[in-house]
Scaffold this motif. Structure first.
Motif, mmCIF file in Angstrom:
data_model
loop_
_atom_site.group_PDB
_atom_site.id
_atom_site.type_symbol
_atom_site.label_atom_id
_atom_site.label_comp_id
_atom_site.label_asym_id
_atom_site.label_seq_id
_atom_site.Cartn_x
_atom_site.Cartn_y
_atom_site.Cartn_z
ATOM 1 N N UNK A 175 0.837 -1.207 0.000
ATOM 2 C CA UNK A 175 0.000 0.000 0.000
ATOM 3 C C UNK A 175 0.874 1.261 0.000
ATOM 4 N N UNK A 176 1.945 1.234 0.802
ATOM 5 C CA UNK A 176 2.867 2.379 0.796
ATOM 6 C C UNK A 176 3.503 2.541 -0.574
ATOM 7 N N UNK A 177 3.885 1.417 -1.195
ATOM 8 C CA UNK A 177 4.534 1.473 -2.513
ATOM 9 C C UNK A 177 3.562 2.044 -3.549
ATOM 10 N N UNK A 178 2.285 1.677 -3.442
ATOM 11 C CA UNK A 178 1.291 2.211 -4.377
ATOM 12 C C UNK A 178 1.026 3.698 -4.118
ATOM 13 N N UNK A 179 1.132 4.099 -2.858
ATOM 14 C CA UNK A 179 1.009 5.537 -2.556
ATOM 15 C C UNK A 179 2.140 6.310 -3.243
ATOM 16 N N UNK A 180 3.308 5.692 -3.299
ATOM 17 C CA UNK A 180 4.439 6.344 -3.981
ATOM 18 C C UNK A 180 4.164 6.451 -5.486
ATOM 19 N N UNK A 181 3.540 5.425 -6.056
ATOM 20 C CA UNK A 181 3.179 5.465 -7.477
ATOM 21 C C UNK A 181 2.181 6.604 -7.714
ATOM 22 N N UNK A 184 -4.726 13.763 -15.546
ATOM 23 C CA UNK A 184 -4.993 13.799 -14.108
ATOM 24 C C UNK A 184 -6.406 14.329 -13.817
ATOM 25 N N UNK A 185 -7.182 13.485 -13.192
ATOM 26 C CA UNK A 185 -8.552 13.798 -12.779
ATOM 27 C C UNK A 185 -8.489 14.875 -11.696
ATOM 28 N N UNK A 186 -9.444 15.782 -11.689
ATOM 29 C CA UNK A 186 -9.360 16.899 -10.726
ATOM 30 C C UNK A 186 -9.474 16.438 -9.263
ATOM 31 N N UNK A 187 -10.207 15.354 -9.040
ATOM 32 C CA UNK A 187 -10.353 14.838 -7.674
ATOM 33 C C UNK A 187 -9.214 13.844 -7.417
ATOM 34 N N UNK A 188 -8.160 14.321 -6.748
ATOM 35 C CA UNK A 188 -6.989 13.449 -6.569
ATOM 36 C C UNK A 188 -7.297 12.283 -5.627
ATOM 37 N N UNK A 189 -8.238 12.486 -4.709
ATOM 38 C CA UNK A 189 -8.613 11.383 -3.811
ATOM 39 C C UNK A 189 -9.233 10.234 -4.624
ATOM 40 N N UNK A 190 -9.931 10.581 -5.678
ATOM 41 C CA UNK A 190 -10.503 9.561 -6.570
ATOM 42 C C UNK A 190 -9.378 8.744 -7.205
ATOM 43 N N UNK A 191 -8.362 9.446 -7.717
ATOM 44 C CA UNK A 191 -7.234 8.743 -8.353
ATOM 45 C C UNK A 191 -6.538 7.846 -7.335
ATOM 46 N N UNK A 192 -6.333 8.397 -6.142
ATOM 47 C CA UNK A 192 -5.672 7.625 -5.078
ATOM 48 C C UNK A 192 -6.355 6.271 -4.924
ATOM 49 N N UNK A 193 -7.669 6.288 -4.819
ATOM 50 C CA UNK A 193 -8.394 5.043 -4.571
ATOM 51 C C UNK A 193 -8.290 4.056 -5.728
ATOM 52 N N UNK A 194 -8.312 4.576 -6.975
ATOM 53 C CA UNK A 194 -8.225 3.666 -8.121
ATOM 54 C C UNK A 194 -6.857 2.979 -8.143
ATOM 55 N N UNK A 195 -5.822 3.695 -7.719
ATOM 56 C CA UNK A 195 -4.458 3.132 -7.759
ATOM 57 C C UNK A 195 -4.178 2.265 -6.532
ATOM 58 N N UNK A 196 -4.410 2.830 -5.353
ATOM 59 C CA UNK A 196 -3.938 2.197 -4.122
ATOM 60 C C UNK A 196 -4.733 0.926 -3.778
ATOM 61 N N UNK A 197 -5.965 0.845 -4.279
ATOM 62 C CA UNK A 197 -6.803 -0.342 -4.022
ATOM 63 C C UNK A 197 -6.252 -1.605 -4.674
ATOM 64 N N UNK A 198 -5.362 -1.459 -5.640
ATOM 65 C CA UNK A 198 -4.921 -2.639 -6.399
ATOM 66 C C UNK A 198 -4.062 -3.598 -5.573
ATOM 67 N N UNK A 199 -3.469 -3.106 -4.493
ATOM 68 C CA UNK A 199 -2.656 -3.987 -3.638
ATOM 69 C C UNK A 199 -3.458 -5.161 -3.099
ATOM 70 N N UNK A 200 -4.674 -4.896 -2.703
ATOM 71 C CA UNK A 200 -5.541 -5.939 -2.150
ATOM 72 C C UNK A 200 -6.016 -6.898 -3.249
ATOM 73 N N UNK A 201 -6.185 -6.368 -4.462
ATOM 74 C CA UNK A 201 -6.583 -7.249 -5.577
ATOM 75 C C UNK A 201 -5.450 -8.242 -5.836
ATOM 76 N N UNK A 202 -4.221 -7.747 -5.859
ATOM 77 C CA UNK A 202 -3.059 -8.613 -6.108
ATOM 78 C C UNK A 202 -2.937 -9.686 -5.023
ATOM 79 N N UNK A 203 -2.966 -9.259 -3.768
ATOM 80 C CA UNK A 203 -2.750 -10.224 -2.684
ATOM 81 C C UNK A 203 -3.819 -11.314 -2.679
ATOM 82 N N UNK A 204 -5.076 -10.923 -2.846
ATOM 83 C CA UNK A 204 -6.151 -11.933 -2.755
ATOM 84 C C UNK A 204 -6.132 -12.887 -3.943
#
Ligand code: ASP
Ligand code: MG
Length: 419
Positions: A43-49, A105-125
């Protein structure tokens, strides 16, 4: 029906995933929903991305490749023969990520954050479901985004309980008839099918949501500690594990900053009287801590919660007048608007003080908004130590050699801001 939750540390590498398989094979896993976080520090690594994407940092490709390599290596270590289906699934997640990163870049950066950072859980599961099936523990992979329904408050989605319950109750019991469910913590979806996240470390909360919707018999959070302890063993030599803990005490502890369980986890379980177990994933026979509807228990040692990296801010009026209710209402409004959670506060005639978690950007914004009308001073870093069921001797011990800047006592709790 029961819910198990495994956090990032319990799935940090191939060996850890193997340990989970062994652990599960020793448990009664009839009708079990397994909620899993992203592996290790993904999750931290995806936050860096995410940050690299926002700043058009050319190192972004390298960062993405490192995450991909990390997961593919775990797969290589877990499976004797090449699992092409799983590797394709993982590659596809990275194709999805590339698509997101190619967009403007979408104006709502929190939206982008969620689309990117959520992928960690998809990978692990994906990996864990494939491995458990490979080892003969039948499970089905379920996409939590189709069940945990939230509003579009990105980065901290608010649960739509009614529709989440409806969806979970419609599908889960059938799926659980002869298989375990593997699903993601931390993530949800909006009614328009966009991904949301529930706030950092939110997988515990996901486990509680699934459990509440299913009226589960219990939730077990598997951790790298023996259970809930009275203090962090990394900071204190003499610690003690709670065998039992009332919901109310667990709520208080998480409120004051104990990180063993996500603060939003307890309430939905308490409402439905679902017991919560915190157990060690490395000691499969460990009894852990049972959190439930207990009468107040006996506290042998005080509970100690330490929050470092705090800001202590003092605000006084420019004309030496008293801090009135009007002043406080304005000041607190600024904190609320900037979403700064206050951990302690104290008022005197001339000065109002409070402590909160350090966040450079928010600190600067607070100062900008307040300083036209007020004198603003701050100290950083300071520590906030909360003691529950305290003895004077522990207070003396903890504050020895420290400068105590604020001390607040109530019957059960004392808080010290120190440096
Ligand atoms: N993977 C997410 C995080 O690290 C959620 C969790 O671990 O609970 O914040
Ligand atoms: Mg985590």
């Amino acid at each position: 029906m029961q819910v198990f939750k495994f956090g990032g540390a319990s799935v940090k590498d191939a060996q850890a995933v193997q340990n989970i398989q062994v652990l599960l094979s020793k448990q009664n896993t009839h009708e079990t929903v397994i909620v899993v976080s992203a592996m290790a520090k993904t999750t931290n690594a995806l936050e860096e991305v995410y940050k690299a994407y926002l700043t058009a940092d050319p190192n972004i490709t390298e960062k993405v490749l490192a995450i991909k390599h990390f997961h593919l290596t775990i797969i290589k270590d877990l499976f004797e023969e090449k699992n092409n289906q799983l590797i394709d699934d993982i590659e596809n997640v990275f194709v999805e990520l590339d698509w997101i990163l190619e967009e403007d870049i979408h104006e709502d950066t929190a939206f982008i954050y969620d689309q990117i950072v959520s992928l960690g859980e998809i990978l692990s599961t994906k990996i864990i479901a494939a491995y458990l099936n490979y080892k003969g523990l039948a499970c089905v992979w379920v996409d939590a985004r189709g069940y945990i329904q939230t509003d579009n408050n990105y980065q901290e989605g608010n649960i739509d309980w009614a529709s989440t319950e409806l969806l979970v109750q419609k599908d889960f019991p059938k799926l659980l008839e002869n298989k375990m469910i593997i699903t993601q913590g931390f993530i949800g979806g909006t009614s328009e099918n966009f991904t949301t996240t529930l706030g950092r470390e939110g997988s515990d909360y996901s486990a509680a949501i699934f459990a509440a919707c299913l009226n589960a018999s219990a939730v077990t959070i598997w951790k790298d500690v023996d259970g809930v302890l009275n203090a962090d063993p990394k900071l204190f030599t003499h610690t003690e594990k709670f065998e039992q803990l009332p919901y109310s005490e667990a709520l208080e502890m998480t409120y004051y900053g104990a990180t063993v369980i996500h603060p939003k986890t307890i309430k939905p379980l308490q409402n439905k009287q679902i017991p919560l177990f915190v157990k060690p994933f490395l000691n499969h026979e460990g009894t852990g801590t049972h959190i439930g509807q207990f009468e107040q228990i006996k506290y042998h040692l005080p509970t100690i919660i330490v929050k470092n990296d705090q800001v202590l801010m003092s605000i006084s009026s420019r004309d030496f007048s008293f801090i009135s209710e009007q002043n406080l209402s304005f000041i607190l409004g600024v904190f609320a608007k900037l979403n700064v959670k206050i951990n302690t506060m104290q008022n005197s005639a001339m000065t109002w003080s409070c402590s909160f978690d350090y966040h450079l950007e928010k600190l600067n914004k607070l100062i900008t908004e307040l300083q036209s009308d007020y004198k603003v001073y701050y100290n950083h870093p300071v520590s906030l130590v909360t003691l529950r069921h305290y003895h004077q001797s522990t207070i003396d011990e903890i504050s020895q050699g420290k400068e105590v800047l604020i001390e607040q006592r109530s019957r059960n709790t004392v808080q010290l801001v120190m440096r």
